[in-house]
Scaffold this motif. Structure first.
Motif, PDB file in Angstrom:
ATOM      1  N   LYS A 303      40.210  41.918  38.425  1.00 17.11           N
ATOM      2  CA  LYS A 303      39.117  40.737  38.133  1.00 17.11           C
ATOM      3  C   LYS A 303      38.120  41.552  38.513  1.00 17.11           C
ATOM      4  O   LYS A 303      36.628  41.040  37.985  1.00 17.11           O
ATOM      5  CB  LYS A 303      39.586  40.295  39.221  1.00 17.11           C
ATOM      6  CG  LYS A 303      40.655  39.024  39.895  1.00 17.11           C
ATOM      7  CD  LYS A 303      40.276  38.246  38.772  1.00 17.11           C
ATOM      8  CE  LYS A 303      41.344  37.072  37.990  1.00 17.11           C
ATOM      9  NZ  LYS A 303      40.773  36.175  37.405  1.00 17.11           N
ATOM     10  N   LEU A 304      37.797  42.747  39.100  1.00 13.19           N
ATOM     11  CA  LEU A 304      36.737  42.878  39.365  1.00 13.19           C
ATOM     12  C   LEU A 304      36.020  44.441  38.322  1.00 13.19           C
ATOM     13  O   LEU A 304      35.147  44.714  38.368  1.00 13.19           O
ATOM     14  CB  LEU A 304      36.360  43.502  40.901  1.00 13.19           C
ATOM     15  CG  LEU A 304      36.860  42.755  42.075  1.00 13.19           C
ATOM     16  CD1 LEU A 304      36.591  43.719  43.006  1.00 13.19           C
ATOM     17  CD2 LEU A 304      35.602  41.072  41.519  1.00 13.19           C
ATOM     18  N   ASN A 305      37.069  44.682  37.913  1.00  6.87           N
ATOM     19  CA  ASN A 305      36.850  45.525  36.981  1.00  6.87           C
ATOM     20  C   ASN A 305      36.847  47.378  37.288  1.00  6.87           C
ATOM     21  O   ASN A 305      35.463  47.826  37.090  1.00  6.87           O
ATOM     22  CB  ASN A 305      35.847  45.387  35.809  1.00  6.87           C
ATOM     23  CG  ASN A 305      36.095  45.584  34.390  1.00  6.87           C
ATOM     24  OD1 ASN A 305      37.349  46.397  33.924  1.00  6.87           O
ATOM     25  ND2 ASN A 305      35.173  45.807  33.945  1.00  6.87           N
ATOM     26  N   LEU A 306      37.941  47.275  38.061  1.00  2.00           N
ATOM     27  CA  LEU A 306      37.540  48.836  39.427  1.00  2.00           C
ATOM     28  C   LEU A 306      37.594  49.981  38.449  1.00  2.00           C
ATOM     29  O   LEU A 306      37.163  50.555  39.292  1.00  2.00           O
ATOM     30  CB  LEU A 306      37.402  48.442  40.434  1.00  2.00           C
ATOM     31  CG  LEU A 306      37.386  47.139  41.141  1.00  2.00           C
ATOM     32  CD1 LEU A 306      37.703  47.332  42.470  1.00  2.00           C
ATOM     33  CD2 LEU A 306      35.345  47.551  41.435  1.00  2.00           C
ATOM     34  N   SER A 307      38.776  50.153  37.643  1.00  2.00           N
ATOM     35  CA  SER A 307      38.711  51.518  36.834  1.00  2.00           C
ATOM     36  C   SER A 307      37.764  52.318  37.073  1.00  2.00           C
ATOM     37  O   SER A 307      36.168  52.136  36.580  1.00  2.00           O
ATOM     38  CB  SER A 307      39.191  51.634  35.836  1.00  2.00           C
ATOM     39  OG  SER A 307      39.618  53.104  35.184  1.00  2.00           O
ATOM     40  N   ILE A 308      37.891  53.716  37.728  1.00  2.00           N
ATOM     41  CA  ILE A 308      37.142  54.502  37.709  1.00  2.00           C
ATOM     42  C   ILE A 308      36.825  55.048  35.829  1.00  2.00           C
ATOM     43  O   ILE A 308      35.984  55.964  35.673  1.00  2.00           O
ATOM     44  CB  ILE A 308      37.019  55.975  38.622  1.00  2.00           C
ATOM     45  CG1 ILE A 308      38.939  56.421  37.985  1.00  2.00           C
ATOM     46  CG2 ILE A 308      37.031  55.736  39.909  1.00  2.00           C
ATOM     47  CD1 ILE A 308      38.822  58.002  38.978  1.00  2.00           C
ATOM     48  N   TYR A 309      37.709  54.915  35.058  1.00  2.74           N
ATOM     49  CA  TYR A 309      38.055  55.302  34.198  1.00  2.74           C
ATOM     50  C   TYR A 309      36.807  54.060  32.827  1.00  2.74           C
ATOM     51  O   TYR A 309      36.857  54.612  31.616  1.00  2.74           O
ATOM     52  CB  TYR A 309      39.348  55.138  33.407  1.00  2.74           C
ATOM     53  CG  TYR A 309      40.112  56.915  34.668  1.00  2.74           C
ATOM     54  CD1 TYR A 309      39.988  58.427  35.058  1.00  2.74           C
ATOM     55  CD2 TYR A 309      41.000  56.358  34.991  1.00  2.74           C
ATOM     56  CE1 TYR A 309      39.975  58.422  35.406  1.00  2.74           C
ATOM     57  CE2 TYR A 309      41.762  57.039  36.071  1.00  2.74           C
ATOM     58  CZ  TYR A 309      41.063  58.242  35.652  1.00  2.74           C
ATOM     59  OH  TYR A 309      41.615  58.793  37.217  1.00  2.74           O
ATOM     60  N   ASN A 310      36.336  53.610  33.765  1.00  2.00           N
ATOM     61  CA  ASN A 310      35.689  51.999  32.829  1.00  2.00           C
ATOM     62  C   ASN A 310      34.460  52.646  32.891  1.00  2.00           C
ATOM     63  O   ASN A 310      33.688  52.262  33.959  1.00  2.00           O
ATOM     64  CB  ASN A 310      36.211  50.619  33.217  1.00  2.00           C
ATOM     65  CG  ASN A 310      36.117  50.357  32.519  1.00  2.00           C
ATOM     66  OD1 ASN A 310      35.443  49.875  31.520  1.00  2.00           O
ATOM     67  ND2 ASN A 310      37.037  48.639  32.606  1.00  2.00           N
ATOM     68  N   SER A 311      33.929  52.985  31.881  1.00  3.72           N
ATOM     69  CA  SER A 311      32.470  52.942  31.489  1.00  3.72           C
ATOM     70  C   SER A 311      31.422  51.571  32.834  1.00  3.72           C
ATOM     71  O   SER A 311      31.240  51.605  33.385  1.00  3.72           O
ATOM     72  CB  SER A 311      31.820  53.760  30.890  1.00  3.72           C
ATOM     73  OG  SER A 311      32.113  52.578  29.319  1.00  3.72           O
ATOM     74  N   GLY A 312      32.140  50.808  32.249  1.00  3.16           N
ATOM     75  CA  GLY A 312      31.431  49.469  32.150  1.00  3.16           C
ATOM     76  C   GLY A 312      31.840  48.922  34.233  1.00  3.16           C
ATOM     77  O   GLY A 312      32.315  47.347  33.815  1.00  3.16           O
ATOM     78  N   HIS A 313      32.073  49.744  34.513  1.00  4.77           N
ATOM     79  CA  HIS A 313      32.858  49.290  35.768  1.00  4.77           C
ATOM     80  C   HIS A 313      32.408  48.401  36.832  1.00  4.77           C
ATOM     81  O   HIS A 313      32.848  48.137  38.021  1.00  4.77           O
ATOM     82  CB  HIS A 313      33.936  50.793  36.732  1.00  4.77           C
ATOM     83  CG  HIS A 313      33.229  51.303  37.318  1.00  4.77           C
ATOM     84  ND1 HIS A 313      34.227  51.456  38.598  1.00  4.77           N
ATOM     85  CD2 HIS A 313      32.124  51.881  37.913  1.00  4.77           C
ATOM     86  CE1 HIS A 313      33.885  51.927  39.600  1.00  4.77           C
ATOM     87  NE2 HIS A 313      32.608  52.316  38.951  1.00  4.77           N
ATOM     88  N   ASP A 314      31.320  47.826  36.872  1.00  7.80           N
ATOM     89  CA  ASP A 314      31.298  46.724  37.543  1.00  7.80           C
ATOM     90  C   ASP A 314      30.934  45.282  37.605  1.00  7.80           C
ATOM     91  O   ASP A 314      30.398  44.845  37.871  1.00  7.80           O
ATOM     92  CB  ASP A 314      29.545  47.175  37.386  1.00  7.80           C
ATOM     93  CG  ASP A 314      29.144  47.849  38.645  1.00  7.80           C
ATOM     94  OD1 ASP A 314      28.106  49.170  39.084  1.00  7.80           O
ATOM     95  OD2 ASP A 314      29.889  48.325  39.570  1.00  7.80           O
ATOM     96  N   THR A 315      31.840  45.209  36.185  1.00  9.83           N
ATOM     97  CA  THR A 315      31.630  43.787  36.063  1.00  9.83           C
ATOM     98  C   THR A 315      32.358  42.870  36.426  1.00  9.83           C
ATOM     99  O   THR A 315      33.728  42.942  37.216  1.00  9.83           O
ATOM    100  CB  THR A 315      31.999  43.572  34.054  1.00  9.83           C
ATOM    101  OG1 THR A 315      32.003  45.444  33.673  1.00  9.83           O
ATOM    102  CG2 THR A 315      31.296  42.545  33.963  1.00  9.83           C
ATOM    103  N   VAL A 316      32.119  41.383  37.268  1.00 12.39           N
ATOM    104  CA  VAL A 316      32.773  40.048  37.653  1.00 12.39           C
ATOM    105  C   VAL A 316      33.343  39.727  36.253  1.00 12.39           C
ATOM    106  O   VAL A 316      32.433  38.804  35.980  1.00 12.39           O
ATOM    107  CB  VAL A 316      32.342  39.829  38.792  1.00 12.39           C
ATOM    108  CG1 VAL A 316      33.372  38.562  39.323  1.00 12.39           C
ATOM    109  CG2 VAL A 316      31.265  40.401  39.306  1.00 12.39           C
ATOM    110  N   HIS A 317      34.002  39.369  36.403  1.00  8.39           N
ATOM    111  CA  HIS A 317      34.609  38.109  35.385  1.00  8.39           C
ATOM    112  C   HIS A 317      34.850  37.101  35.792  1.00  8.39           C
ATOM    113  O   HIS A 317      34.783  36.371  36.787  1.00  8.39           O
ATOM    114  CB  HIS A 317      36.269  38.388  34.846  1.00  8.39           C
ATOM    115  CG  HIS A 317      36.945  39.675  34.805  1.00  8.39           C
ATOM    116  ND1 HIS A 317      36.196  40.389  33.420  1.00  8.39           N
ATOM    117  CD2 HIS A 317      37.901  40.701  34.777  1.00  8.39           C
ATOM    118  CE1 HIS A 317      36.608  41.624  32.993  1.00  8.39           C
ATOM    119  NE2 HIS A 317      37.539  42.084  34.733  1.00  8.39           N
TER     120      HIS A 317
END
Ligand code: GLN
Length: 317
Positions: A303-317
């Motif tokens: 839900k919070l897009n938290l993966s550390i491998y995700n460059s946009g890792h701050d998005t809230v859906h």
């Protein structure tokens, strides 16, 4: 970006409601005490680096820390000896095998590969500088309390249940010793390791452990520095590689958060610089990871897009 307390609380409630519906898994039964813990217990705590704490479900129930204690002793060893010495003497590789595997040991010249399996955890306990067994134990318990809270205490009941049945771990300790990879008396290493697994924590305590790692080594509740900044990244790397045993790779792929599980039903996941999420529920999958805790943490991470491998890792859906 930071998340509002209300938003996190709603998410925790949603995750616990979802977790409670899951009927898969079974309590660990090779440790008699763990088989007796009510399987329905289910809780989730989220702590942010600023100390904001939200929780839902059974978050004040005290359960056995078990293998999550391996993280605490690994960090303590790094604090004393430096992370490079821990890597050299114990290791920094996944085993790809069960947490108590003898084969993992014997196929690697009896070097444990990681502080996060039983062999590596006992080697880590033995690597900590201490004059005798009781001082070694006190140092480890004190460090668990600093990483979590003063409420972390030894359960004599869990400890007895484990010490009475830990024959497999005793065999592993002797194998380590025979190969020169146990740095104190092997039965002392095994006994102190077994005690460190037998402390009781709440889901909030577990979140605080993760929060201390997320907060670059400063406990977000007490405000005290517990871990030197240079030991945080190596600890998280070890957790990524072995924290959920043979499921660690899948977990990195699916969730992307350094984590650690214990057969008491706890799982803690760290979102560096932001927060930690701790889940608790006793039923485990075949690897020994709590089914509901993983589902709940994954729900929040997605839900919070938290993966550390995700460059946009701050998005809230
Ligand atoms: N005390 C347990 C053991 O040594 C811990 C295992 C675990 O939590 N994975 O087997």
């Amino acid at each position: 970006m930071s998340y509002s307390e209300a938003q996190l609380k709603a998410l925790a409630d949603e995750a616990v409601a979802m977790g409670r519906k899951c009927r898969e898994g079974a309590n660990a039964d090779y440790i008699p005490f763990l088989a007796s813990v009510p399987s329905d217990l289910c809780g989730l705590s989220i702590i942010c680096c600023d100390g904001t704490l939200v929780h839902s479900g059974d978050c004040s129930y005290r359960f056995a820390l078990e293998s999550i204690s391996k993280v605490c002793s690994m960090v303590l060893a790094m604090e004393q000896k430096g992370s490079e010495n821990v890597r050299e003497k114990i290791g920094a590789e996944p085993t790809g095998l069960p947490f108590n595997s003898v084969m993992a040991l014997t196929t690697h010249h009896d070097k444990p590969l990681t502080p996060l399996v039983n062999a590596g955890a006992m080697a880590t306990v033995s690597f900590i500088d201490a004059p005798d067994k009781e001082s070694r134990w006190r140092m480890i318990l004190d460090f668990q309390q600093q990483l979590m809270s003063e409420n972390v205490t030894l359960s004599n009941e869990v400890n007895k249940s484990e010490q009475d049945t830990n024959f497999h771990n005793r065999a592993i300790a002797w194998l380590l010793y025979a190969a020169g990879n146990c740095f104190c008396d092997p039965m002392e290493a095994c006994e102190v390791y077994t005690r460190q697994c037998s402390t009781l924590v709440t889901c909030d305590d577990l979140a605080t452990l993760g929060g201390t790692l997320a907060n670059n080594g400063v406990n977000p509740i007490t405000g005290k520095r517990v871990i030197s900044p240079e030991n945080v990244a190596p600890s998280l790397a070890e957790m990524t590689m072995e924290g959920l045993y043979e499921f660690s790779g899948d977990w990195a792929f699916l969730v992307g958060l350094p984590s650690k599980s214990g057969v008491g039903g706890g799982v803690v996941s760290v979102v560096p610089g932001k927060m930690a999420i701790a889940g608790f529920s006793p039923p485990l999958d075949e690897v020994g990871n709590s089914v509901r805790a993983m589902r709940m943490i994954r729900h929040v991470a997605d839900k919070l897009n938290l993966s550390i491998y995700n460059s946009g890792h701050d998005t809230v859906h």
